[in-house]
Design a protein around this motif. Structure first.
Motif, PDB file in Angstrom:
ATOM      1  N   ILE A  77     -36.698  24.729 -68.171  1.00 28.83           N
ATOM      2  CA  ILE A  77     -37.569  24.374 -69.278  1.00 28.83           C
ATOM      3  C   ILE A  77     -37.020  23.122 -69.950  1.00 28.83           C
ATOM      4  O   ILE A  77     -35.815  23.007 -70.194  1.00 28.83           O
ATOM      5  N   ASN A  78     -37.923  22.192 -70.264  1.00 37.44           N
ATOM      6  CA  ASN A  78     -37.553  20.983 -71.013  1.00 37.44           C
ATOM      7  C   ASN A  78     -38.060  21.093 -72.446  1.00 37.44           C
ATOM      8  O   ASN A  78     -39.274  21.227 -72.672  1.00 37.44           O
ATOM      9  N   ILE A  79     -37.133  21.053 -73.407  1.00 35.92           N
ATOM     10  CA  ILE A  79     -37.469  21.054 -74.832  1.00 35.92           C
ATOM     11  C   ILE A  79     -36.900  19.771 -75.427  1.00 35.92           C
ATOM     12  O   ILE A  79     -35.672  19.605 -75.501  1.00 35.92           O
ATOM     13  N   HIS A  80     -37.806  18.912 -75.833  1.00 38.09           N
ATOM     14  CA  HIS A  80     -37.426  17.590 -76.330  1.00 38.09           C
ATOM     15  C   HIS A  80     -36.636  16.858 -75.242  1.00 38.09           C
ATOM     16  O   HIS A  80     -37.142  16.597 -74.162  1.00 38.09           O
ATOM     17  N   ASP A  81     -35.358  16.554 -75.485  1.00 36.59           N
ATOM     18  CA  ASP A  81     -34.574  15.834 -74.476  1.00 36.59           C
ATOM     19  C   ASP A  81     -33.520  16.724 -73.827  1.00 36.59           C
ATOM     20  O   ASP A  81     -32.592  16.237 -73.190  1.00 36.59           O
ATOM     21  N   GLU A  82     -33.689  18.045 -73.986  1.00 39.96           N
ATOM     22  CA  GLU A  82     -32.734  18.996 -73.410  1.00 39.96           C
ATOM     23  C   GLU A  82     -33.405  19.796 -72.293  1.00 39.96           C
ATOM     24  O   GLU A  82     -34.585  20.150 -72.376  1.00 39.96           O
ATOM     25  N   THR A  83     -32.642  20.076 -71.232  1.00 38.52           N
ATOM     26  CA  THR A  83     -33.118  20.894 -70.111  1.00 38.52           C
ATOM     27  C   THR A  83     -32.355  22.211 -70.093  1.00 38.52           C
ATOM     28  O   THR A  83     -31.117  22.221 -70.134  1.00 38.52           O
ATOM     29  N   TYR A  84     -33.094  23.297 -70.013  1.00 37.52           N
ATOM     30  CA  TYR A  84     -32.499  24.627 -70.019  1.00 37.52           C
ATOM     31  C   TYR A  84     -32.844  25.332 -68.706  1.00 37.52           C
ATOM     32  O   TYR A  84     -34.020  25.438 -68.332  1.00 37.52           O
ATOM     33  N   ILE A  85     -31.827  25.794 -68.006  1.00 34.11           N
ATOM     34  CA  ILE A  85     -32.021  26.524 -66.756  1.00 34.11           C
ATOM     35  C   ILE A  85     -32.298  27.981 -67.083  1.00 34.11           C
ATOM     36  O   ILE A  85     -31.549  28.612 -67.850  1.00 34.11           O
ATOM     37  N   LEU A  86     -33.368  28.523 -66.522  1.00 32.29           N
ATOM     38  CA  LEU A  86     -33.737  29.914 -66.787  1.00 32.29           C
ATOM     39  C   LEU A  86     -32.811  30.865 -66.046  1.00 32.29           C
ATOM     40  O   LEU A  86     -32.333  30.582 -64.944  1.00 32.29           O
ATOM     41  N   ASP A  87     -32.573  32.002 -66.683  1.00 31.50           N
ATOM     42  CA  ASP A  87     -31.699  33.014 -66.102  1.00 31.50           C
ATOM     43  C   ASP A  87     -32.373  33.651 -64.887  1.00 31.50           C
ATOM     44  O   ASP A  87     -33.578  33.928 -64.895  1.00 31.50           O
ATOM     45  N   ARG A  88     -31.623  33.846 -63.855  1.00 27.06           N
ATOM     46  CA  ARG A  88     -32.135  34.485 -62.649  1.00 27.06           C
ATOM     47  C   ARG A  88     -31.654  35.938 -62.591  1.00 27.06           C
ATOM     48  O   ARG A  88     -30.591  36.256 -63.094  1.00 27.06           O
ATOM     49  N   PRO A  89     -32.506  36.810 -61.974  1.00 26.92           N
ATOM     50  CA  PRO A  89     -33.809  36.528 -61.353  1.00 26.92           C
ATOM     51  C   PRO A  89     -34.874  36.255 -62.404  1.00 26.92           C
ATOM     52  O   PRO A  89     -34.841  36.817 -63.494  1.00 26.92           O
ATOM     53  N   PHE A  90     -35.796  35.368 -62.056  1.00 27.89           N
ATOM     54  CA  PHE A  90     -36.907  35.030 -62.939  1.00 27.89           C
ATOM     55  C   PHE A  90     -38.203  35.357 -62.210  1.00 27.89           C
ATOM     56  O   PHE A  90     -38.475  34.827 -61.138  1.00 27.89           O
ATOM     57  N   PHE A  91     -39.003  36.240 -62.808  1.00 33.42           N
ATOM     58  CA  PHE A  91     -40.200  36.734 -62.140  1.00 33.42           C
ATOM     59  C   PHE A  91     -41.345  36.790 -63.145  1.00 33.42           C
ATOM     60  O   PHE A  91     -41.213  37.371 -64.231  1.00 33.42           O
ATOM     61  N   VAL A  92     -42.479  36.173 -62.793  1.00 34.36           N
ATOM     62  CA  VAL A  92     -43.676  36.162 -63.640  1.00 34.36           C
ATOM     63  C   VAL A  92     -44.766  36.986 -62.972  1.00 34.36           C
ATOM     64  O   VAL A  92     -45.112  36.737 -61.811  1.00 34.36           O
ATOM     65  N   LEU A  93     -45.267  37.963 -63.700  1.00 35.50           N
ATOM     66  CA  LEU A  93     -46.436  38.719 -63.251  1.00 35.50           C
ATOM     67  C   LEU A  93     -47.572  38.403 -64.216  1.00 35.50           C
ATOM     68  O   LEU A  93     -47.556  38.830 -65.373  1.00 35.50           O
ATOM     69  N   ALA A  94     -48.525  37.615 -63.753  1.00 40.24           N
ATOM     70  CA  ALA A  94     -49.669  37.221 -64.584  1.00 40.24           C
ATOM     71  C   ALA A  94     -50.843  38.150 -64.299  1.00 40.24           C
ATOM     72  O   ALA A  94     -51.046  38.582 -63.155  1.00 40.24           O
ATOM     73  N   THR A  95     -51.588  38.481 -65.322  1.00 37.60           N
ATOM     74  CA  THR A  95     -52.746  39.357 -65.159  1.00 37.60           C
ATOM     75  C   THR A  95     -53.997  38.632 -65.623  1.00 37.60           C
ATOM     76  O   THR A  95     -53.946  37.728 -66.463  1.00 37.60           O
ATOM     77  N   GLN A  96     -55.115  39.027 -65.049  1.00 39.51           N
ATOM     78  CA  GLN A  96     -56.405  38.543 -65.545  1.00 39.51           C
ATOM     79  C   GLN A  96     -57.423  39.663 -65.446  1.00 39.51           C
ATOM     80  O   GLN A  96     -57.408  40.466 -64.507  1.00 39.51           O
ATOM     81  N   ASN A  97     -58.285  39.721 -66.439  1.00 44.70           N
ATOM     82  CA  ASN A  97     -59.306  40.752 -66.538  1.00 44.70           C
ATOM     83  C   ASN A  97     -60.600  40.214 -65.945  1.00 44.70           C
ATOM     84  O   ASN A  97     -61.154  39.243 -66.451  1.00 44.70           O
ATOM     85  N   PRO A  98     -61.113  40.820 -64.863  1.00 43.16           N
ATOM     86  CA  PRO A  98     -62.317  40.280 -64.212  1.00 43.16           C
ATOM     87  C   PRO A  98     -63.614  40.686 -64.891  1.00 43.16           C
ATOM     88  O   PRO A  98     -64.683  40.293 -64.440  1.00 43.16           O
ATOM     89  N   LEU A  99     -63.554  41.484 -65.961  1.00 45.96           N
ATOM     90  CA  LEU A  99     -64.768  42.020 -66.553  1.00 45.96           C
ATOM     91  C   LEU A  99     -65.340  41.143 -67.659  1.00 45.96           C
ATOM     92  O   LEU A  99     -66.459  41.348 -68.092  1.00 45.96           O
ATOM     93  N   GLU A 100     -64.584  40.170 -68.152  1.00 50.49           N
ATOM     94  CA  GLU A 100     -65.055  39.351 -69.258  1.00 50.49           C
ATOM     95  C   GLU A 100     -65.006  37.877 -68.881  1.00 50.49           C
ATOM     96  O   GLU A 100     -64.073  37.424 -68.225  1.00 50.49           O
ATOM     97  N   ASN A 101     -66.011  37.131 -69.344  1.00 48.95           N
ATOM     98  CA  ASN A 101     -66.059  35.688 -69.115  1.00 48.95           C
ATOM     99  C   ASN A 101     -65.940  34.885 -70.401  1.00 48.95           C
ATOM    100  O   ASN A 101     -65.523  33.736 -70.377  1.00 48.95           O
ATOM    101  N   LYS A 102     -66.319  35.477 -71.526  1.00 46.81           N
ATOM    102  CA  LYS A 102     -66.312  34.743 -72.786  1.00 46.81           C
ATOM    103  C   LYS A 102     -64.872  34.458 -73.211  1.00 46.81           C
ATOM    104  O   LYS A 102     -64.023  35.350 -73.232  1.00 46.81           O
TER     105      LYS A 102
END
Length: 530
Positions: A339-364
């Motif tokens: 991650i880059n915040i301003h002029d600093e770079t931060y290495i994320l702690d491992r293991p790093f895992f993203v589970l993204a969800t999306q709801n297929p029932l709504e469009n608005k």
């Protein structure tokens, strides 16, 4: 395939009079000759008026509903042409059928008596079924996925146009019968010796004993998660595979199917890891995810605060509710693990895992995820309802979610164990035969295999990232099975979650309500490993 467009006895597309067909042909000619910019202006500003003219002026409410959802000139012209062609073909088909019935009316009893004589010992219902089978028999011996049951092309087209004015517009497409998640195509290899590593000079080679030990460890993790997550064994397996591959997963399912609980439980099973949940909303900013600088009046300096992305396991809940600029911040963390915040770079702690969800029932209030962002996810997992027995267990175990996880789930592996397992995946052997099999599958999605009929619905096939992910995920799956080499069934097992969001349907595929899962099924049926 085209013959299936005209199989219904009561075609819903026949024009009431010839003037409708003539008016549509004139409309197509005007659209094709119109200026693209001028067309775009009129479509965006007067789309409802244009659709109302088609509905009430031409008397075609079915076509008007389709027009309301199209903003591209080429797609609109193709839709009207498809509507017109199908209507005319249905009319000719109906006339031909009536003519044949009139000519063959005297021969029908003779045909029926001949069949009756062959099935004297069968009851009447069996005889009638056999007669229907004889009348409906085709020359195509391959049972393609979209030809099974009620999911034929003719039904899909009829559902698209017939009685469309009485159907509410919903976004429940993933839960229609044609799009429900299906089990992977089952491939069973009898001779596994040709896929083993026979070289004695392999570096960092995994032994059979090591692979079996790792498989047992991963099975303990899986069983521990199943103490809380009921009836979702396949989803749990895919989630663990994505973690072993250092990839991320997109989970699509209706609310209440324990998506948040799955990630929280995974964090508790792996000791020494942290878990954060980010609720995506339209007003969510990148700084709300990654953090930023805050001015401290007491020290007269800016200090850095870290956002919720600084954790091992991230649940990006309803990711399609956030704008693209917020997605960009998450994509940097997923791809670069920093991650880059301003002029600093931060290495994320491992293991790093993203589970993204999306709801297929709504469009608005949602933003469709671009294909470039979808391609960043290793898996797209479709989460379906649990079976009856599993849901009964949910009722019996119903309690406060936090207490269930704390009481029932025990740590089975450490953070260091997971990092070691991720490195072991790279040492699983994958033979040249398997690599050729993977390339054959991916190239089939690009139209290289002419026997795949479903390719008529595909605009763009899978890219090179799909080939890479199929190789890595099949290695992780083999390791979960306690093997140190990849088999064709490992590739087939991970093909759907890897390819389903990388196949882009054309207009015809969308109009016919074709599921990419069914096209992947056909590819796996027709593309054979060596």
């Amino acid at each position: 395939m085209n013959s299936e467009l005209n199989e219904r006895e009561n075609p819903p597309f026949i024009f009431k009079d010839n003037s409708q067909a003539r008016n549509l042909k004139e409309l197509i000619e005007k659209l094709e000759n119109s200026d693209a910019d001028l067309f775009q202006y009129h479509v965006n500003s007067e789309r409802n008026d244009f659709a109302n003219w088609i509905q009430f002026g031409l008397g075609l409410p079915e076509l008007a509903k389709i027009v309301r959802g199209i903003s591209n000139k080429e797609s609109l012209v193709e839709a009207i042409k498809l509507y017109l062609t199908t209507s005319e073909n249905q009319k000719l088909k109906q006339q031909e059928k009536q003519k044949n019935e009139a000519n063959n009316q005297e021969l029908e009893p003779e045909k029926k008596n001949k069949i009756l004589s062959l099935f004297k010992e069968k009851d009447n219902s069996s005889v009638n079924n056999e007669i229907n089978n004889q009348n409906n028999k085709t020359d195509d011996d391959v049972e393609l996925p979209w030809k099974k049951g009620d999911s034929t092309l003719s039904n899909n087209i009829s559902n698209k146009f017939q009685n469309s004015t009485n159907k509410p517009e919903t976004s429940s497409q993933p839960y229609e019968s044609s799009n429900k998640p299906q089990m992977p195509i089952q491939i069973k290899t009898t001779d596994t010796s040709k896929y083993r590593d026979t070289s004695s000079e392999s570096e960092n080679r995994l032994t059979d004993e090591e692979a079996q030990k790792i498989g047992q460890m991963l099975n303990l993790v899986k069983e521990e998660i199943k103490k809380v997550i009921f009836g979702q064994d396949e989803v749990i397996e895919y989630t663990l595979i994505a973690l072993l591959c250092e990839g991320d997963a997109l989970l699509e399912g209706v609310p209440g199917l324990a998506k948040s609980l799955l990630v929280e439980t995974l964090a508790r099973v792996i000791s020494g890891t942290s878990f954060n949940r980010i609720q995506f909303m339209p007003d969510l900013l990148p700084s709300d995810i990654i953090g930023g600088l805050i001015y401290d009046p007491s020290t007269n300096k800016f200090t850095t605060f870290k956002g919720p992305i600084f954790a091992n396991f991230i649940l990006a809940d309803e990711i399609n509710r956030a704008p693209p600029k917020t997605h960009a911040a998450l994509m940097e963390a997923m791809q670069e693990k920093k991650i880059n915040i301003h002029d600093e770079t931060y290495i994320l702690d491992r293991p790093f895992f993203v589970l993204a969800t999306q709801n297929p029932l709504e469009n608005k209030g949602t933003y469709n995820l671009p294909e470039a962002i979808l391609d960043r996810f290793l898996f797209k997992i479709i989460l379906d309802y649990p079976d009856r027995e599993s849901e009964k267990r949910v009722i019996n175990e119903n309690s406060i979610i936090g207490k269930v996880v704390e009481k029932k789930v025990l740590p089975r592996v450490t953070k260091e164990d997971v990092l070691e397992l991720q490195s072991k995946v790279k040492n699983v052997f994958i033979s040249d035969r398997i690599k050729e099999y993977i390339l054959d599958i991916v190239e089939a999605t690009r139209g290289k295999n002419k026997s795949i009929e479903g390719m008529q619905f595909i605009k763009y096939g899978a890219g090179p990232r799909a080939s890479i992910y199929l190789g890595i995920a099949s290695k992780a799956r083999a390791l979960m099975q306690g093997r140190n080499f990849v088999l064709p069934e490992d590739v087939a097992a991970v093909a759907k979650p890897i390819l389903r969001h990388r196949l882009i349907l054309n207009f015809k595929g969308k109009a016919h309500n074709i599921s990419t899962d069914k096209i992947i099924d056909e590819i796996l049926i027709k593309v054979k490993p060596e």
